[in-house]
Motif scaffolding. Structure first.
Motif, PDB file in Angstrom:
ATOM      1  N   LEU A   8      39.075  37.719   7.587  1.00  0.00           N
ATOM      2  CA  LEU A   8      38.935  36.904   6.379  1.00  0.00           C
ATOM      3  C   LEU A   8      39.712  35.609   6.566  1.00  0.00           C
ATOM      4  CD1 LEU A   8      39.390  39.779   3.750  1.00  0.00           C
ATOM      5  CD2 LEU A   8      37.285  38.978   4.842  1.00  0.00           C
ATOM      6  N   GLY A   9      38.982  34.506   6.714  1.00  0.00           N
ATOM      7  CA  GLY A   9      39.577  33.202   6.992  1.00  0.00           C
ATOM      8  C   GLY A   9      39.075  32.713   8.331  1.00  0.00           C
ATOM      9  N   ALA A  10      38.225  31.663   8.277  1.00  0.00           N
ATOM     10  CA  ALA A  10      37.605  31.157   9.512  1.00  0.00           C
ATOM     11  C   ALA A  10      38.216  29.833   9.926  1.00  0.00           C
ATOM     12  CB  ALA A  10      36.091  31.033   9.323  1.00  0.00           C
ATOM     13  N   GLY A  11      39.537  29.724   9.782  1.00  0.00           N
ATOM     14  CA  GLY A  11      40.236  28.553  10.291  1.00  0.00           C
ATOM     15  C   GLY A  11      40.469  28.728  11.784  1.00  0.00           C
ATOM     16  N   SER A  12      41.447  27.986  12.333  1.00  0.00           N
ATOM     17  CA  SER A  12      41.593  28.017  13.792  1.00  0.00           C
ATOM     18  C   SER A  12      42.064  29.372  14.302  1.00  0.00           C
ATOM     19  CB  SER A  12      42.505  26.891  14.271  1.00  0.00           C
ATOM     20  OG  SER A  12      43.708  26.939  13.585  1.00  0.00           O
ATOM     21  N   TRP A  13      42.987  30.032  13.579  1.00  0.00           N
ATOM     22  CA  TRP A  13      43.492  31.306  14.110  1.00  0.00           C
ATOM     23  C   TRP A  13      42.547  32.467  13.757  1.00  0.00           C
ATOM     24  CZ3 TRP A  13      45.164  33.302  18.005  1.00  0.00           C
ATOM     25  CH2 TRP A  13      46.038  34.377  18.104  1.00  0.00           C
ATOM     26  N   GLY A  14      42.001  32.461  12.559  1.00  0.00           N
ATOM     27  CA  GLY A  14      41.056  33.522  12.189  1.00  0.00           C
ATOM     28  C   GLY A  14      39.865  33.541  13.134  1.00  0.00           C
ATOM     29  N   THR A  15      39.323  32.377  13.432  1.00  0.00           N
ATOM     30  CA  THR A  15      38.160  32.303  14.326  1.00  0.00           C
ATOM     31  C   THR A  15      38.536  32.730  15.744  1.00  0.00           C
ATOM     32  OG1 THR A  15      37.329  30.448  13.020  1.00  0.00           O
ATOM     33  CG2 THR A  15      36.335  30.759  15.188  1.00  0.00           C
TER      34      THR A  15
ATOM     35  N   LEU B 100      37.594  24.572  15.777  1.00  0.00           N
ATOM     36  CA  LEU B 100      37.697  24.802  17.227  1.00  0.00           C
ATOM     37  C   LEU B 100      36.541  24.103  17.937  1.00  0.00           C
ATOM     38  CD1 LEU B 100      38.507  28.658  17.401  1.00  0.00           C
ATOM     39  CD2 LEU B 100      40.068  26.779  17.972  1.00  0.00           C
ATOM     40  N   PRO B 101      36.431  22.795  17.768  1.00  0.00           N
ATOM     41  CA  PRO B 101      35.281  22.112  18.388  1.00  0.00           C
ATOM     42  C   PRO B 101      35.275  22.294  19.904  1.00  0.00           C
ATOM     43  CG  PRO B 101      36.946  20.530  17.614  1.00  0.00           C
ATOM     44  CD  PRO B 101      37.345  21.875  17.085  1.00  0.00           C
ATOM     45  N   GLY B 102      34.095  22.558  20.433  1.00  0.00           N
ATOM     46  CA  GLY B 102      33.950  22.668  21.889  1.00  0.00           C
ATOM     47  C   GLY B 102      34.204  24.063  22.426  1.00  0.00           C
ATOM     48  N   ILE B 103      34.620  25.001  21.582  1.00  0.00           N
ATOM     49  CA  ILE B 103      34.844  26.389  22.043  1.00  0.00           C
ATOM     50  C   ILE B 103      33.566  27.186  21.777  1.00  0.00           C
ATOM     51  CG2 ILE B 103      36.136  28.536  21.671  1.00  0.00           C
ATOM     52  CD1 ILE B 103      37.914  26.418  22.932  1.00  0.00           C
ATOM     53  N   ARG B 104      33.040  27.795  22.838  1.00  0.00           N
ATOM     54  CA  ARG B 104      31.845  28.635  22.736  1.00  0.00           C
ATOM     55  C   ARG B 104      32.264  30.012  22.218  1.00  0.00           C
ATOM     56  NH1 ARG B 104      26.665  27.803  22.191  1.00  0.00           N
ATOM     57  NH2 ARG B 104      25.280  29.042  23.516  1.00  0.00           N
ATOM     58  N   LEU B 105      31.759  30.402  21.065  1.00  0.00           N
ATOM     59  CA  LEU B 105      32.121  31.699  20.489  1.00  0.00           C
ATOM     60  C   LEU B 105      31.179  32.780  21.010  1.00  0.00           C
ATOM     61  CD1 LEU B 105      32.865  30.390  16.885  1.00  0.00           C
ATOM     62  CD2 LEU B 105      34.523  31.086  18.624  1.00  0.00           C
TER      63      LEU B 105
END
Ligand SMILES: NC(=O)c1ccc[n+]([C@@H]2O[C@H](COP(=O)([O-])OP(=O)(O)OC[C@H]3O[C@@H](n4cnc5c(N)ncnc54)[C@H](O)[C@@H]3O)[C@@H](O)[C@H]2O)c1
Ligand SMILES: O=P(O)(O)OC[C@H](O)CO
Length: 338
Positions: free
Chosen positions: A14-21, A57-62
């Motif tokens: 829960l939370g899609a910021g930099s650390w949650g993602t 997290l621009p540029g990071i492939r999830l």
């Protein structure tokens, strides 16, 4: 969650910021089935379909297996593990909304590094209070974990803190990957304090960096910052050894030294002469220490603990004291043994 091993758990982040993602990616890479909750539908769509979080997290492939949704009920359906990754001061309000949706036996893992303003509670205490969960179901993760480096799969270690050792080991298995190595520690108090206070010390390091000072200054702040964190820990019943570990010294060194740290960067802006309001306008992500410096100081005062660096950061951030004056005051304090 499988009582022997947390591997393959169904997890909601829960939370899609930099650390949650980033941590959602770690869980997927460790074999969990993960749904990430983002507040905005367009961000949830970008994560699920474009496999990127362009805002944080621009540029990071999830990873392919990572699903995202703007509907918290959908994220939480049948979750065995619920990971909380929002700013500390908004946890209570968020959790009040999410609590009725939480599966009754889910394990609750806090990723947050802050102390609540007003109550001076640690995040795990807020989680227990709002959800009614007992300490065997509530854990916190803390360590030198700058999100972007971990998203890039650079090797790092962390600490899973839980009063229940078996639970801590389940969580350890749930997030162990070739690039992310979790240790366990029963000292929840020490680990959470380490994470919260290092943000305040990183602000101090940033401020002095912005004023043009170098490595001696930073090393002095890290070391004396560790001393005041350990004093607070001792007053609150933490284990002294925790502060020599990843959630103590490890996180202090990473956060106080890295240009990726939002707290250090925020401090640098203050050290170069910006006001707190101006610095806030330039940053979208949370710099927890700006608010938590006050609650950490309140916690210290309530327990009779001297926290001069925290106090100095509060004076610069909230009382309009110029950084140069703060440095003078700190350096001219009464001389004492180390
Ligand atoms: N980023 C890191 O490197 C890192 C590493 C370890 C721990 N942490 C900790 O994790 C927690 C979350 O940090 P983050 O880096 O993901 O933060 P962030 O600023 O990147 O993202 C915050 C997320 O919380 C959501 N949110 C929900 N309610 C909110 C509200 N009322 N106000 C603002 N945002 C709200 C935002 O939409 C966003 O998805 C913090 O306590 C932080 O100290 C961060
Ligand atoms: O970017 P910061 O300053 O919030 O620090 C991030 C992590 O907590 C480092 O461990």
């Amino acid at each position: 969650m499988n009582p022997q091993s947390g591997q393959g758990a169904r997890a909601a982040v829960l939370g899609a910021g930099s650390w949650g993602t980033t941590f959602a990616k770690v869980l997927v890479d460790a074999g969990c089935a993960v749904t990430l909750h983002a507040r905005r539908p367009e961000l949830a769509r970008a994560i699920s379909e474009d496999r990127e979080n362009p805002d944080y997290l621009p540029g990071i492939r999830l990873p392919k297996g990572l699903r995202a949704t703007a509907d918290p009920a959908e994220a939480l359906r049948a979750a065995e593990l619920v990971v909380l990754a929002v700013p500390s001061q908004s946890l209570r309000d968020n959790l009040v909304q999410w609590a009725p949706l939480l599966p009754p036996d889910a394990v609750l893992l806090s990723l947050m590094k802050g102390i609540e303003l007003g109550t001076t509670k640690r995040m795990s205490q807020v989680v227990c209070e709002i959800t009614g969960a007992g300490p065997d179901r509530v854990a916190a993760m803390s360590g030198p974990n700058l999100a972007r480096e971990i998203a890039e799969e650079q090797p790092a270690a962390t600490v899973i803190a839980c009063a229940d050792q078996q639970r801590a080991e389940q969580l350890q298995a749930a997030c162990h990957t070739p690039y992310f190595r979790p240790y366990t520690n029963p000292d929840l108090v020490g680990c959470e304090l380490g994470g919260a206070v290092k943000n305040v010390i990183a602000l101090a390091c940033g401020i002095t960096e912005g004023m043009g000072f170098g490595d001696n200054t930073r090393a002095s702040l890290i070391t004396r910052g560790l001393a005041e964190t350990a004093r607070l820990g001792a007053a609150l019943g933490a284990e002294p050894t925790t502060f020599a570990g990843l959630a103590g010294l490890g996180d202090l060194v990473a956060t106080c030294s890295s240009p990726l740290s939002r707290n250090r960067t925020f401090g640098e802006k203050l050290g170069r002469g910006m006001t707190v309001e101006q610095a806030l306008q330039t940053t979208r992500q949370v710099a927890e220490g700006v608010k938590s410096c006050r609650s950490v100081l309140d916690l210290g005062r309530a327990h009779g603990v001297d926290m001069p660096l925290t106090e100095a950061v509060v004076r610069v951030c909230h009382e309009g004291v110029p950084a140069a004056q703060m440095v003078k005051e700190i350096m001219s304090r009464e001389a004492k043994p180390e």
